[in-house]
Scaffold this motif. Structure first.
Motif, PDB file in Angstrom:
ATOM      1  N   ASP B  23       0.837  -1.214   0.000  1.00 50.09           N
ATOM      2  CA  ASP B  23       0.000   0.000   0.000  1.00 50.09           C
ATOM      3  C   ASP B  23       0.867   1.258   0.000  1.00 50.09           C
ATOM      4  O   ASP B  23       0.559   2.239  -0.673  1.00 50.09           O
ATOM      5  N   GLN B  24       1.943   1.206   0.778  1.00 53.51           N
ATOM      6  CA  GLN B  24       2.849   2.373   0.818  1.00 53.51           C
ATOM      7  C   GLN B  24       3.427   2.653  -0.565  1.00 53.51           C
ATOM      8  O   GLN B  24       3.508   3.801  -1.006  1.00 53.51           O
ATOM      9  N   ARG B  27       0.880   4.099  -2.893  1.00 53.35           N
ATOM     10  CA  ARG B  27       0.668   5.502  -2.551  1.00 53.35           C
ATOM     11  C   ARG B  27       1.756   6.371  -3.196  1.00 53.35           C
ATOM     12  O   ARG B  27       1.482   7.436  -3.742  1.00 53.35           O
ATOM     13  N   ARG B  31       1.315   9.236  -6.212  1.00 51.64           N
ATOM     14  CA  ARG B  31       1.773  10.623  -6.056  1.00 51.64           C
ATOM     15  C   ARG B  31       2.666  11.024  -7.232  1.00 51.64           C
ATOM     16  O   ARG B  31       2.617  12.154  -7.697  1.00 51.64           O
ATOM     17  N   ASP B 160       4.180  11.695   0.291  1.00 53.72           N
ATOM     18  CA  ASP B 160       3.239  12.482   1.086  1.00 53.72           C
ATOM     19  C   ASP B 160       3.269  13.960   0.764  1.00 53.72           C
ATOM     20  O   ASP B 160       2.635  14.762   1.461  1.00 53.72           O
TER      21      ASP B 160
END
Lengths: 145, 348
Positions: B23-24, B27, B31, B160
Motif C-alpha cells: 500500500d505504501q 501511494r 503521487r 506524502d
C-alpha cells in the motif's frame, strides 16, 4: 506475519493492541472459529523495528497521516515546521486533555491533535478528555505519539 | 510430522505486513503519477558538488518555463532548501499531504532541512528504551533500525508531498552508493540518473559503481556531469585543467556513459548558490552558470526526445510552457501520467 490456529487450521484475526508506554507492545489475535486467543509480545527493540517500517501490527485503524513516520520519530524536529490545517467543526478539549496535548512535542502536536479530533468526531464524542485520548491511543495503535 | 500450511498457502489478511508495504508503494506511485520525468542527481562520492548541480539544474529548468519540483533526499546533510532560497519555510499539512515550499524560480521544494530544529541540529531519531545487554549495560539498537527508518522517511517525502503536475522532479540523492541503491528501489525506472563526478581518479572509481547500480536498477538514461573540470581565468578567460587526471573522460569511455555537461570550477557558483540564489539566476553569464543552463537544455532535449518516441503523437497536443508563477498556483492541466506504475498487486 500471520497467526494460524493449528487446531482449527484457521487464520487468526487481529483483535486488540495494547501499548503500556514502556516501549513494549501486546497484540492480541483470536481464532474466528474456536475463539482461542494469543498475545504477541514485543520488546522495545522489536516494537521500534516494526515502527521503523511505517506499519502497524494488526493493520491500520486510521489512514496513514502525511509524513507520519518522520513526525512521530524525529527527535530533532523544528517546532514550527508545519502549519496543520484543522477540520472546521469544533470538538471541545478538556483542560486536562489540553494540558496533556501541550506535552506532545510541537513538531508532531498538530498531527496528533488532528488524529484525536477525527477519532472523537467519528464516534460522536463531544469532548476530548485524557480518558478519550487513552482509548484512542489504544484503539488506533499510536505508537510513539 | 504434521504439515502446517505455509504463509503463501493461507489467504491474504488486511493487516498483513506485505499488504501494508505494498500500500505504501502504491501511494508513492500514485503521487508520482503526475510527474512526467523523475531524475536523480547523484554521485556515490561526497564533496563533488552534487547539491549545487541539483539546485541549479532545478532552477534552470524552471527558468525554461517548466514545472519543477526538487526533493532533497540527503536526509543527513540537507542543503537544497538553503540553496533554493527557502531555508525557513513552514509546510502546510492536511489529510491529503504536505504542500511543498516554493523556492527560486517557483521550484516546489521539500528538504529535511525544513523540518530540523536549527542549523546545527543533526538528524536524530527518537530512541526506544534500550533493553539490557549481556552485562546489564543498555544494548545499543539504533544500528538495527536506523537505515530502515531513513528509507521510510525518504518514501514519505516522495509520497506524502502534494507535488502536483510537474514536468520534472529533481531528486538530490544522498552520497554513498548504498543510499543511491535505496532511492533507486523506491523509484524504479527513473527517467535519468545524472552522476556528478570530478576529474579525480578517486571520484571516477566510486562513481563507476554508481553507473552500474543505476543501470541495473532500470534507469532509462545514465549520464555524467563533470564538475570542477577546469579553472577559467577571470582576467583572460583561459581555461586550465584543475586536475592532472581526466577521470570524467576515462569514466565516460569505460562505462560507455555520455557526458552531458562539464562545469568549470567557478567561485561564483558556490558564492551565489550558498546564499540561496542559484548561479543560473544570480549570475547567469558566469562560466559555471552557462554550463548548468546548457545542462538543463540537454536534459530537456534528451528526455523529451525519449518521451516523444515512447508515446503516441497526439499525447502532446495542447502542451504549453508554464511559468514559475503558474506553477506556484498549480495551474494547467495535469500532464500525461508518469511511468511510475508502482508495485504489482501482491498475492499473499
Amino acid at each position: 506475519m500471520k497467526f494460524l490456529c493449528l487446531g482449527c487450521d484457521e487464520l487468526m484475526a487481529f483483535a486488540e493492541r495494547q501499548l503500556p508506554g514502556d516501549g513494549t507492545m501486546a497484540a492480541v489475535f483470536a481464532c474466528p472459529r474456536c475463539g482461542r486467543e494469543i498475545a504477541l509480545l514485543t520488546n522495545p527493540m522489536e516494537t521500534q523495528l516494526v515502527s521503523s517500517l511505517g506499519i502497524k501490527v494488526g493493520g491500520r485503524a486510521v489512514p496513514e497521516q502525511p509524513l507520519e513516520l518522520v513526525r512521530s520519530q524525529l527527535a530533532t524536529g523544528r517546532a514550527d515546521a508545519f502549519d496543520d490545517a484543522h477540520p472546521p467543526a469544533p470538538i471541545a478539549w478538556s483542560a486536562e486533555a489540553r494540558e496533556r496535548l501541550e506535552r506532545v512535542p510541537a513538531f508532531v502536536r498538530g498531527m496528533v491533535k488532528r488524529i484525536y479530533t477525527d477519532y472523537a468526531r467519528e464516534r460522536g464524542i463531544p469532548e476530548i478528555t485524557p480518558a478519550v485520548m487513552d482509548r484512542a491511543r489504544q484503539e488506533l495503535g499510536l505508537e510513539g505519539m | 510430522m504434521r504439515r502446517i500450511r505455509t504463509y503463501y498457502e493461507t489467504a491474504a489478511t488486511g493487516h498483513d505486513v506485505v499488504r501494508q508495504v505494498t500500500d505504501q508503494l502504491h501511494r508513492l506511485a500514485r503521487r508520482l503519477a503526475t510527474v512526467r520525468h523523475v531524475l536523480a542527481v547523484a554521485s556515490g562520492k561526497g564533496g563533488v558538488g552534487k547539491s549545487a548541480v541539483a539546485a541549479n539544474l532545478a532552477a534552470a529548468l524552471a527558468l525554461r518555463g517548466r514545472r519543477v519540483g526538487a526533493l532533497d533526499a540527503d536526509l543527513n546533510g540537507p542543503s537544497l532548501a538553503r540553496m533554493l532560497g527557502a531555508p525557513h519555510a513552514t509546510l502546510r499539512a492536511d489529510d491529503d499531504g504536505i504542500e511543498p515550499a516554493t523556492g527560486t524560480a517557483g521550484v516546489r521544494l521539500v528538504s529535511m532541512d525544513l523540518l530540523l530544529a536549527g542549523e546545527d541540529a543533526p538528524l536524530r531519531w527518537r530512541q526506544p528504551p534500550a533493553p539490557a545487554g549481556p552485562h546489564g549495560a543498555p544494548l545499543p539498537t539504533a544500528f538495527l533500525w536506523q537505515s530502515m527508518l531513513e528509507t521510510g522517511a525518504l518514501r514519505e517525502l516522495l509520497a506524502d508531498v502534494r507535488w502536483g503536475p510537474l514536468d520534472y522532479l529533481v531528486i538530490d540523492a544522498p552520497p554513498g552508493t548504498d543510499r543511491l541503491a535505496r532511492l533507486l528501489e523506491l523509484v524504479p525506472g527513473l527517467a535519468a540518473t545524472l552522476l556528478v563526478t570530478t576529474p579525480s581518479e578517486a571520484a571516477r572509481h566510486v562513481v563507476a559503481k554508481s553507473v552500474r547500480l543505476a543501470r541495473e536498477a532500470g534507469t532509462r538514461t545514465v549520464a555524467l556531469v563533470g564538475n570542477m573540470t577546469a579553472y577559467t581565468c577571470a582576467a583572460c578567460g583561459h581555461a586550465s585543467p584543475l586536475f592532472h587526471a581526466d577521470g570524467v573522460r576515462r569514466l565516460a569511455e569505460t562505462a560507455h556513459a555520455p557526458v552531458w555537461a562539464e562545469i568549470p570550477f567557478d567561485p561564483t557558483l558556490s558564492d551565489t548558490t550558498d546564499r540561496g540564489e542559484p548561479a543560473v539566476v544570480a549570475a547567469p553569464s558566469s562560466p559555471a552558470a552557462r554550463a548548468l543552463a546548457a545542462l538543463a537544455a540537454r536534459v530537456e532535449a534528451e528526455l523529451e526526445t525519449h518521451a516523444a518516441s515512447a508515446r503516441p503523437a497526439h499525447a502532446d497536443a495542447g502542451r504549453e510552457t508554464h511559468t514559475g508563477a503558474e506553477q506556484e498556483k498549480g495551474a494547467g492541466a495535469a500532464p500525461p501520467p508518469g511511468p511510475y506504475a508502482g508495485p504489482s498487486e501482491e498475492t499473499p
